[in-house]
Each structure stands twice: as C-alpha cells, then as structure tokens.
Motif scaffolding. Sequence first.
Motif, PDB file in Angstrom:
ATOM      1  N   GLY A  40      33.725  55.038  52.863  1.00 32.92           N
ATOM      2  CA  GLY A  40      34.602  53.909  53.172  1.00 32.92           C
ATOM      3  C   GLY A  40      35.276  53.512  51.874  1.00 32.92           C
ATOM      4  N   GLU A  41      36.446  52.895  51.962  1.00 30.93           N
ATOM      5  CA  GLU A  41      37.176  52.590  50.727  1.00 30.93           C
ATOM      6  C   GLU A  41      37.707  51.158  50.698  1.00 30.93           C
ATOM      7  N   ILE A  42      37.972  50.722  49.496  1.00 31.46           N
ATOM      8  CA  ILE A  42      38.596  49.405  49.303  1.00 31.46           C
ATOM      9  C   ILE A  42      40.065  49.462  49.723  1.00 31.46           C
ATOM     10  N   VAL A  43      40.624  48.283  49.986  1.00 23.91           N
ATOM     11  CA  VAL A  43      42.084  48.180  50.093  1.00 23.91           C
ATOM     12  C   VAL A  43      42.534  47.263  48.943  1.00 23.91           C
ATOM     13  N   PRO A  44      43.683  47.585  48.318  1.00 21.32           N
ATOM     14  CA  PRO A  44      44.035  46.948  47.051  1.00 21.32           C
ATOM     15  C   PRO A  44      44.013  45.416  47.032  1.00 21.32           C
ATOM     16  N   GLN A  45      44.752  44.755  47.933  1.00 20.75           N
ATOM     17  CA  GLN A  45      44.872  43.301  47.829  1.00 20.75           C
ATOM     18  C   GLN A  45      43.509  42.613  47.972  1.00 20.75           C
ATOM     19  N   ALA A  46      42.705  43.067  48.914  1.00 15.64           N
ATOM     20  CA  ALA A  46      41.394  42.436  49.140  1.00 15.64           C
ATOM     21  C   ALA A  46      40.464  42.674  47.948  1.00 15.64           C
ATOM     22  N   PHE A  47      40.507  43.880  47.401  1.00 15.52           N
ATOM     23  CA  PHE A  47      39.693  44.175  46.217  1.00 15.52           C
ATOM     24  C   PHE A  47      40.128  43.276  45.059  1.00 15.52           C
ATOM     25  N   TYR A  48      41.434  43.133  44.898  1.00 18.88           N
ATOM     26  CA  TYR A  48      41.978  42.314  43.809  1.00 18.88           C
ATOM     27  C   TYR A  48      41.490  40.861  43.930  1.00 18.88           C
ATOM     28  N   GLU A  49      41.510  40.342  45.156  1.00 18.48           N
ATOM     29  CA  GLU A  49      41.105  38.943  45.355  1.00 18.48           C
ATOM     30  C   GLU A  49      39.626  38.753  45.041  1.00 18.48           C
ATOM     31  N   VAL A  50      38.812  39.697  45.475  1.00 17.83           N
ATOM     32  CA  VAL A  50      37.369  39.565  45.252  1.00 17.83           C
ATOM     33  C   VAL A  50      37.041  39.723  43.760  1.00 17.83           C
ATOM     34  N   LEU A  51      37.665  40.680  43.125  1.00 14.42           N
ATOM     35  CA  LEU A  51      37.364  40.887  41.700  1.00 14.42           C
ATOM     36  C   LEU A  51      37.885  39.711  40.854  1.00 14.42           C
ATOM     37  N   SER A  52      39.024  39.141  41.275  1.00 20.09           N
ATOM     38  CA  SER A  52      39.568  37.987  40.542  1.00 20.09           C
ATOM     39  C   SER A  52      38.563  36.836  40.529  1.00 20.09           C
ATOM     40  N   ALA A  53      37.749  36.740  41.565  1.00 21.28           N
ATOM     41  CA  ALA A  53      36.798  35.632  41.679  1.00 21.28           C
ATOM     42  C   ALA A  53      35.683  35.713  40.632  1.00 21.28           C
ATOM     43  N   VAL A  61      34.068  45.553  30.334  1.00 16.35           N
ATOM     44  CA  VAL A  61      33.832  46.897  30.871  1.00 16.35           C
ATOM     45  C   VAL A  61      33.457  46.785  32.353  1.00 16.35           C
ATOM     46  N   PHE A  62      34.130  47.589  33.174  1.00 13.72           N
ATOM     47  CA  PHE A  62      33.953  47.579  34.632  1.00 13.72           C
ATOM     48  C   PHE A  62      33.220  48.842  35.089  1.00 13.72           C
ATOM     49  N   LEU A  75      42.118  50.913  40.252  1.00 17.77           N
ATOM     50  CA  LEU A  75      42.798  49.637  40.467  1.00 17.77           C
ATOM     51  C   LEU A  75      42.292  48.579  39.488  1.00 17.77           C
ATOM     52  N   ALA A  76      40.997  48.608  39.196  1.00 16.80           N
ATOM     53  CA  ALA A  76      40.444  47.665  38.210  1.00 16.80           C
ATOM     54  C   ALA A  76      41.143  47.863  36.870  1.00 16.80           C
ATOM     55  N   ALA A  77      41.353  49.126  36.490  1.00 11.45           N
ATOM     56  CA  ALA A  77      41.994  49.418  35.201  1.00 11.45           C
ATOM     57  C   ALA A  77      43.463  48.987  35.186  1.00 11.45           C
ATOM     58  N   LEU A  78      44.120  49.058  36.339  1.00  9.43           N
ATOM     59  CA  LEU A  78      45.536  48.704  36.401  1.00  9.43           C
ATOM     60  C   LEU A  78      45.753  47.194  36.461  1.00  9.43           C
ATOM     61  N   ALA A  79      44.927  46.516  37.255  1.00  6.52           N
ATOM     62  CA  ALA A  79      45.225  45.121  37.584  1.00  6.52           C
ATOM     63  C   ALA A  79      44.457  44.099  36.749  1.00  6.52           C
ATOM     64  N   PHE A  80      43.493  44.552  35.946  1.00  8.72           N
ATOM     65  CA  PHE A  80      42.689  43.617  35.141  1.00  8.72           C
ATOM     66  C   PHE A  80      42.621  44.118  33.691  1.00  8.72           C
ATOM     67  N   PRO A  81      42.263  43.219  32.762  1.00  5.79           N
ATOM     68  CA  PRO A  81      42.325  43.614  31.341  1.00  5.79           C
ATOM     69  C   PRO A  81      41.074  44.327  30.825  1.00  5.79           C
ATOM     70  N   PHE A  82      40.464  45.190  31.653  1.00  7.88           N
ATOM     71  CA  PHE A  82      39.265  45.893  31.200  1.00  7.88           C
ATOM     72  C   PHE A  82      39.607  46.891  30.094  1.00  7.88           C
ATOM     73  N   ARG A  83      38.748  46.948  29.099  1.00  7.63           N
ATOM     74  CA  ARG A  83      38.908  47.937  28.024  1.00  7.63           C
ATOM     75  C   ARG A  83      38.498  49.308  28.533  1.00  7.63           C
ATOM     76  N   ARG A  84      37.533  49.291  29.471  1.00 11.48           N
ATOM     77  CA  ARG A  84      36.987  50.554  29.968  1.00 11.48           C
ATOM     78  C   ARG A  84      36.588  50.365  31.436  1.00 11.48           C
ATOM     79  N   SER A  85      36.938  51.338  32.274  1.00  9.70           N
ATOM     80  CA  SER A  85      36.562  51.292  33.694  1.00  9.70           C
ATOM     81  C   SER A  85      35.880  52.604  34.027  1.00  9.70           C
ATOM     82  N   VAL A  86      34.689  52.507  34.620  1.00 11.15           N
ATOM     83  CA  VAL A  86      33.868  53.697  34.850  1.00 11.15           C
ATOM     84  C   VAL A  86      33.451  53.754  36.322  1.00 11.15           C
ATOM     85  N   GLY A  87      33.596  54.930  36.923  1.00  9.57           N
ATOM     86  CA  GLY A  87      33.098  55.150  38.282  1.00  9.57           C
ATOM     87  C   GLY A  87      31.964  56.158  38.241  1.00  9.57           C
TER      88      GLY A  87
END
Length: 203
Positions: A40-53, A61-62, A75-87
């Motif tokens: 299952g996957e995230i959808v951008p706007q909803a993920f953005y709202e939840v992470l913004s919280a 680091v994410f 999306l975390a790397a694009l929309a937020f100021p993380f220095r590093r994003s890891v999956g």
Amino acid sequence: MEIARATEIFDRLYSSVPAYEIAQSEKKRTGKLDASTTYGEIVPQAFYEVLSAVTPREGEVFYDLGSGTGKATLLAALAFPFRRSVGIELLPGLGDAARQVLGQFDAQVRPQLPADHQQRQIEFIDGDFLQADLSEADVVFAHGTCYPHEVIHGLAMKLAELRPGARVVFVGHTFDTPELGFLRMMKMRTDWGSALAALYQRR
Ligand SMILES: C[S@@+](CC[C@H](N)C(=O)[O-])C[C@H]1O[C@@H](n2cnc3c(N)ncnc32)[C@H](O)[C@@H]1O
C-alpha cells in the motif's frame, strides 16, 4: 519546496512504476508471503499534512520503515528540509525500483533544484527495519496497517531506543510504550483508503 511543486515532480517520476506488481512478484520470489509485506502507498497531500504535524526541522534525518518504491522517502526529501532521507525495505525488488526512481531524480530533477536541495541525501537500504540502526533518526514514518503483532512488538522496542525528541508517525497501529509520548491521532488518506496515523515523540 511547495507541496504542489513536489507533487508535480513526484507524479512524473512515479508515473510508470508498477509498485503492486513488483510487490506481488517479490513476495512470491522471496517466499515472504505473510501479512507484513501487504502493499500500500502514501498519497502526497495526505502524507504532507501528517508529516507537517511533527514539524520537521532544517537538517533533521527522516526514515521510512518499510519504504516500498520509496514514495514517502522521496516526498519527505522534496517537501521538507531534511538533510538526509532514508528508506528501508525488506523486498529487494521494491528497493531496486526506489533506486531506479532515485537515479532518474538525480539525473533529471536534482540539477534543476535550488542549491539547498542539491546537497540533500536520499538513500534506499535493503533489509529488515527491526535490525536497522536508527540512532540518527529525527522523524520516523511507518505505514504498516498489516504488520503482525510480533513486528509491532519489535518496532515498539526499536522506537523506544530513538533519541529523545525524535518523532514517530505510525500508520495503522498504536503503541503503549512508556518511552513514546503520545501526541495525537490523524486521519490519513492512502492509495488504498483511509487510515489512522498515530503521532508520538520520544521522551
Ligand atoms: C504498506 S507498505 C508501505 C510503503 C511506503 N512506506 C508507503 O507508505 O508508500 C509496507 C512496506 O513495508 C515492507 N516491510 C514489511 N516488513 C518489513 C521489515 N521487517 N523490514 C523492512 N521492510 C518491511 C513491506 O515489504 C512493504 O513494502
């Protein structure tokens, strides 16, 4: 970057990634057929709202635990100021798909972005998040509605070791771990329907 611009880039990069087919064939190939690999996957706007919280801050680091084709990480790397994003992902074929998208991003998109985006690290690791070193994590996301009890239990122990102040967004379960201070619940849309995200902060 504005979420509208991030979504535009994201949609372009993922337009031809057959995530569910890859997940299905990787489950069969690896024999990992239990509920924890339900896709299952995230959808951008909803993920953005939840992470913004959980207010991601400059230089943090994410981590996405169970990152699939890498949508939340990118999306975390694009929309937020993380220095590093890891999956971190258990099924290697999904990790390969994420690295392929990252290759396209690095070649076609990253060079056009503002200087601060050029420096941001994005990494996809194959493996079991229960064995991962999360000591540098500031914000941890996991979308694991189908994770079985033993995985949730293992995760709860793992998240209790995060550094103080780290935030957790867990989609699909709640934790009763004294080290994790409950912040709030949020409804979150996903590509399979509506879920509840539980937000915590490491005490
Ligand atoms: C529901 S998907 C979420 C994908 C992505 N995070 C998103 O939200 O778009 C959960 C992912 O976790 C992976 N997974 C399950 N158990 C795992 C484990 N122990 N270590 C790493 N990945 C795991 C599954 O293979 C699956 O790709």
